[in-house]
Design a protein around this motif. Structure first.
Motif, PDB file in Angstrom:
ATOM      1  N   UNK A   1       0.824  -1.204   0.000  1.00 56.03           N
ATOM      2  CA  UNK A   1       0.000   0.000   0.000  1.00 56.03           C
ATOM      3  C   UNK A   1       0.862   1.259   0.000  1.00 56.03           C
ATOM      4  N   UNK A   2       1.956   1.239   0.748  1.00 58.71           N
ATOM      5  CA  UNK A   2       2.866   2.386   0.756  1.00 58.71           C
ATOM      6  C   UNK A   2       3.473   2.606  -0.638  1.00 58.71           C
ATOM      7  N   UNK A   3       3.893   1.520  -1.280  1.00 57.36           N
ATOM      8  CA  UNK A   3       4.461   1.628  -2.627  1.00 57.36           C
ATOM      9  C   UNK A   3       3.423   2.121  -3.637  1.00 57.36           C
ATOM     10  N   UNK A   4       2.219   1.575  -3.556  1.00 54.39           N
ATOM     11  CA  UNK A   4       1.159   2.000  -4.474  1.00 54.39           C
ATOM     12  C   UNK A   4       0.826   3.476  -4.284  1.00 54.39           C
ATOM     13  N   UNK A   5       0.801   3.931  -3.036  1.00 52.26           N
ATOM     14  CA  UNK A   5       0.537   5.341  -2.765  1.00 52.26           C
ATOM     15  C   UNK A   5       1.612   6.241  -3.345  1.00 52.26           C
TER      16      UNK A   5
ATOM     17  N   UNK B   1       5.242  15.502  -1.523  1.00 52.52           N
ATOM     18  CA  UNK B   1       3.950  14.836  -1.346  1.00 52.52           C
ATOM     19  C   UNK B   1       4.143  13.379  -0.919  1.00 52.52           C
ATOM     20  N   UNK B   2       5.141  12.706  -1.476  1.00 52.82           N
ATOM     21  CA  UNK B   2       5.404  11.328  -1.084  1.00 52.82           C
ATOM     22  C   UNK B   2       5.863  11.239   0.370  1.00 52.82           C
ATOM     23  N   UNK B   3       6.665  12.195   0.799  1.00 50.76           N
ATOM     24  CA  UNK B   3       7.103  12.217   2.199  1.00 50.76           C
ATOM     25  C   UNK B   3       5.919  12.464   3.123  1.00 50.76           C
ATOM     26  N   UNK B   4       5.054  13.403   2.761  1.00 58.80           N
ATOM     27  CA  UNK B   4       3.861  13.677   3.564  1.00 58.80           C
ATOM     28  C   UNK B   4       2.996  12.426   3.678  1.00 58.80           C
ATOM     29  N   UNK B   5       2.823  11.730   2.558  1.00 56.63           N
ATOM     30  CA  UNK B   5       2.036  10.488   2.544  1.00 56.63           C
ATOM     31  C   UNK B   5       2.634   9.455   3.502  1.00 56.63           C
ATOM     32  N   UNK B   6       3.956   9.236   3.423  1.00 57.45           N
ATOM     33  CA  UNK B   6       4.605   8.239   4.282  1.00 57.45           C
ATOM     34  C   UNK B   6       4.507   8.634   5.752  1.00 57.45           C
TER      35      UNK B   6
ATOM     36  N   UNK C   1      -4.680  13.723  -1.355  1.00 56.96           N
ATOM     37  CA  UNK C   1      -4.617  14.887  -0.454  1.00 56.96           C
ATOM     38  C   UNK C   1      -3.178  15.324  -0.223  1.00 56.96           C
ATOM     39  N   UNK C   2      -2.240  14.405  -0.320  1.00 61.92           N
ATOM     40  CA  UNK C   2      -0.833  14.742  -0.107  1.00 61.92           C
ATOM     41  C   UNK C   2      -0.297  15.663  -1.189  1.00 61.92           C
ATOM     42  N   UNK C   3      -0.856  15.558  -2.373  1.00 61.08           N
ATOM     43  CA  UNK C   3      -0.410  16.412  -3.483  1.00 61.08           C
ATOM     44  C   UNK C   3      -0.877  17.816  -3.241  1.00 61.08           C
TER      45      UNK C   3
END
Length: 64
Positions: A13-17, A38-43, A62-64
């Motif tokens: 799920x983390x990779x897909x996100x 955005x990827x850092x915020x997501x993680x 939402x992270x974008x």
């Protein structure tokens, strides 16, 4: 295994996100710095919250 998700599923799920954010950023013609941020915020969000209670796709958008 925390809150019903095994480690392998969480990693997927983390990779897909991260991939979703990267693709959306490319389509939106965002700078690479914005995509990476955005990827850092997501993680970081999912270090505090669970994939069981929060939707991965919504959070990625939402992270974008």
């Amino acid at each position: 295994m925390e809150e019903g998700i095994d480690r392998e599923t969480e990693n997927e799920l983390r990779n897909m996100g991260g991939e979703l954010i990267a693709k959306a950023g490319i389509y939106l013609r965002l700078p690479q710095v914005a995509i990476a941020s955005a990827q850092v915020i997501f993680q970081r969000f999912f270090f505090a919250k669970s994939f069981v209670t929060c939707d991965m796709q919504t959070t990625a958008k939402a992270s974008i």
